[in-house]
Design an enzyme around this catalytic site. Structure first.
Site, PDB file in Angstrom:
ATOM      1  N   LEU A   1      83.735  20.661   7.047  1.00  0.00           N
ATOM      2  CA  LEU A   1      82.740  21.294   6.184  1.00  0.00           C
ATOM      3  C   LEU A   1      82.212  20.352   5.111  1.00  0.00           C
ATOM      4  O   LEU A   1      81.257  20.689   4.407  1.00  0.00           O
ATOM      5  CB  LEU A   1      83.356  22.527   5.496  1.00  0.00           C
TER       6      LEU A   1
ATOM      7  N   TYR B   1      67.806  14.870   4.039  1.00  0.00           N
ATOM      8  CA  TYR B   1      68.981  15.706   4.258  1.00  0.00           C
ATOM      9  C   TYR B   1      69.060  16.152   5.713  1.00  0.00           C
ATOM     10  O   TYR B   1      70.113  16.047   6.363  1.00  0.00           O
ATOM     11  CB  TYR B   1      68.931  16.925   3.332  1.00  0.00           C
TER      12      TYR B   1
ATOM     13  N   LYS C   1      71.941  15.237   8.581  1.00  0.00           N
ATOM     14  CA  LYS C   1      72.688  16.262   9.303  1.00  0.00           C
ATOM     15  C   LYS C   1      72.520  16.082  10.810  1.00  0.00           C
ATOM     16  O   LYS C   1      73.475  16.253  11.585  1.00  0.00           O
ATOM     17  CB  LYS C   1      72.225  17.655   8.873  1.00  0.00           C
TER      18      LYS C   1
ATOM     19  N   ASN D   1      70.499  29.631   5.479  1.00  0.00           N
ATOM     20  CA  ASN D   1      70.842  29.783   4.068  1.00  0.00           C
ATOM     21  C   ASN D   1      72.086  30.666   3.946  1.00  0.00           C
ATOM     22  O   ASN D   1      72.132  31.760   4.511  1.00  0.00           O
ATOM     23  CB  ASN D   1      69.683  30.414   3.296  1.00  0.00           C
TER      24      ASN D   1
ATOM     25  N   PRO E   1      92.483  73.387 -23.294  1.00  0.00           N
ATOM     26  CA  PRO E   1      93.359  74.519 -22.954  1.00  0.00           C
ATOM     27  C   PRO E   1      92.695  75.874 -23.192  1.00  0.00           C
ATOM     28  O   PRO E   1      92.072  76.105 -24.234  1.00  0.00           O
ATOM     29  CB  PRO E   1      94.558  74.320 -23.882  1.00  0.00           C
ATOM     30  N   GLY E   2      92.823  76.761 -22.180  1.00  0.00           N
ATOM     31  CA  GLY E   2      92.303  78.121 -22.297  1.00  0.00           C
ATOM     32  C   GLY E   2      90.809  78.278 -22.106  1.00  0.00           C
ATOM     33  O   GLY E   2      90.289  79.397 -22.147  1.00  0.00           O
TER      34      GLY E   2
END
Length: 399
Positions: free
Chosen positions: A64, A118, A122, A147, A309-310
């Site tokens: 890689l 580039y 490659k 990409n 509560p209640g």
């Protein structure tokens, strides 16, 4: 199995290493055929001696390493061609003909805007790899990446998606000259899945029609089968919706396997600490509180209700809207009565035995906190977000 990863500290290398480490440690059992003994991680700070040892012992190589943004154009050829030659020479030295996966780029087609230093470097790396395979009989898998995007990708480097995600998450501007420009994007998890298949000898092969990938069993190249073609404008629009979510509470529709799902995961990975948590509006009164947690575009909203509560809450009914009440803490009583009748349906609920109770259309309903000391906490789901212009909510006591 011993595995060498060159470029191990790069974007793809980090993700692949994490995946392989999980398999090695037995945390990921989705690839039971894989047994990993040693990972040799090579990067820019590694020594040639370390490379030599790894090339001697490796059973598979993920190559890689490469140069993307050099200070001088000459470094493209040195990094993308020269080091590839060094790697293969070292494998030859040890007579090691293990499979080698090499990462190239769609720019190696050298077509149109991809005709660059580039791309040519490659392409040269690909030719070295194919020649090595022919000379040694080693299995060589050449992948031309489109990409890439995903977590841990460096912004302001060579990924527009990484830059857009980082800038959006950090309230920085985004520059888009042409929103109609379409990109072919490969998500890092989809790539890693393909690389694990390659490790098992199940890679996908392809050829190229110009810059278009054509999957085929006898192709000279390899490819991850799942990519997404998306315009820059679509990416920016999605990111805007993601950024607004803490304020609107609206989660855009995100289908499984969709680009939106993968982009949202990527976007979240760029959030700064101060945005990881965000406040919600608690509507409080003497009875307790009601807080909306999340809205969806098509699947309603989720809220949490806290009753002291209640206290009795509710005492209303709906023509069409339906809900689930799920008590997660405390002890309560849910009552429902069909409009125009006297029969009351009673459901005792408790956080000790969590269950969902339907609020039936046409039934007035309430929820009563039976405790004298503890709050009653209820998660509520409604099939549609509340619309004040058409609330479909009518007051009527249950009994």
């Amino acid at each position: 199995m011993n595995i060498l990863i060159t470029g191990a500290l790069g974007f793809v290398g980090k993700n692949l290493t994490a995946a392989l480490q999980s398999i090695k440690e037995g945390k990921d059992r989705t690839h039971p055929a894989l047994s990993i003994d040693e990972l040799y991680l090579y990067d820019v700070h590694s020594t040639l001696e370390e490379l030599d040892t790894a090339c001697q012992k490796a059973d598979f190589v993920f190559h890689l390493a490469g140069v993307n943004r050099p200070q001088n154009p000459e470094e493209f050829m040195q990094g993308n061609f020269g080091f590839t030659s060094t790697l293969f020479d070292t494998l030859k030295k040890h007579g090691n003909t293990c499979p080698v996966m090499i990462s190239s780029s769609i720019q190696a087609t050298c077509i149109g805007r991809y005709d660059s230093d580039y791309g040519r470097s490659k392409k040269a790396g690909e030719e070295v790899a194919f020649a090595y395979g022919e000379a040694t009989g080693a299995k060589v898998l050449v992948y031309r990446f489109p990409n890439l995007f995903g977590k841990w990708c460096r912004p302001n480097y060579n990924s527009a998606v990484a830059t857009f995600c980082h800038n959006t998450a950090n309230d920085l501007p985004i520059t888009v000259n042409d929103p109609a420009v379409r990109l072919e994007l490969l998500y890092i998890d989809d790539l890693v899945d393909e690389m694990l298949l390659a490790l098992e000898g199940k890679e996908h092969h392809c050829t190229f029609d110009g810059i278009e990938t054509v999957l085929c069993e006898d192709g000279a190249y390899c490819a991850a089968p799942v990519t997404h073609k998306v315009t820059l404008g679509e990416i920016v629009e999605l990111l805007s919706a993601f950024k607004a979510q803490p304020e609107t509470l609206i989660m855009p529709e995100i289908a499984g396997g969709s680009f939106a799902k993968k982009l949202y995961s990527t976007y979240l990975s760029y959030l700064p600490k101060e945005k990881v948590a965000f406040p919600l509006k608690m509507n409080e009164d003497a009875r307790g509180s009601f807080t909306e947690l999340l809205r969806t575009e098509k699947c309603g909203q989720v809220s949490v209700n806290i009753s002291k509560p209640g206290i009795t809450k509710g005492q209303h009914w709906h023509h069409t809207k339906w809900e689930f009440f799920i008590v997660v803490s405390g002890r309560g009583l849910i009552q429902q009565r069909k409009i125009g009748t006297d029969e009351v349906l009673n459901f005792e609920v408790s956080g000790e035995k969590i269950e969902a109770v339907h609020m039936l259309p046409g039934y007035t309903h309430n929820i009563i906190n039976l405790s004298e000391t503890e709050n009653l906490v209820t998660v509520m789901w409604a099939n549609e977000p509340f619309d004040p212009t058409k609330p479909d909510t009518f007051f009527e006591v249950v009994e």
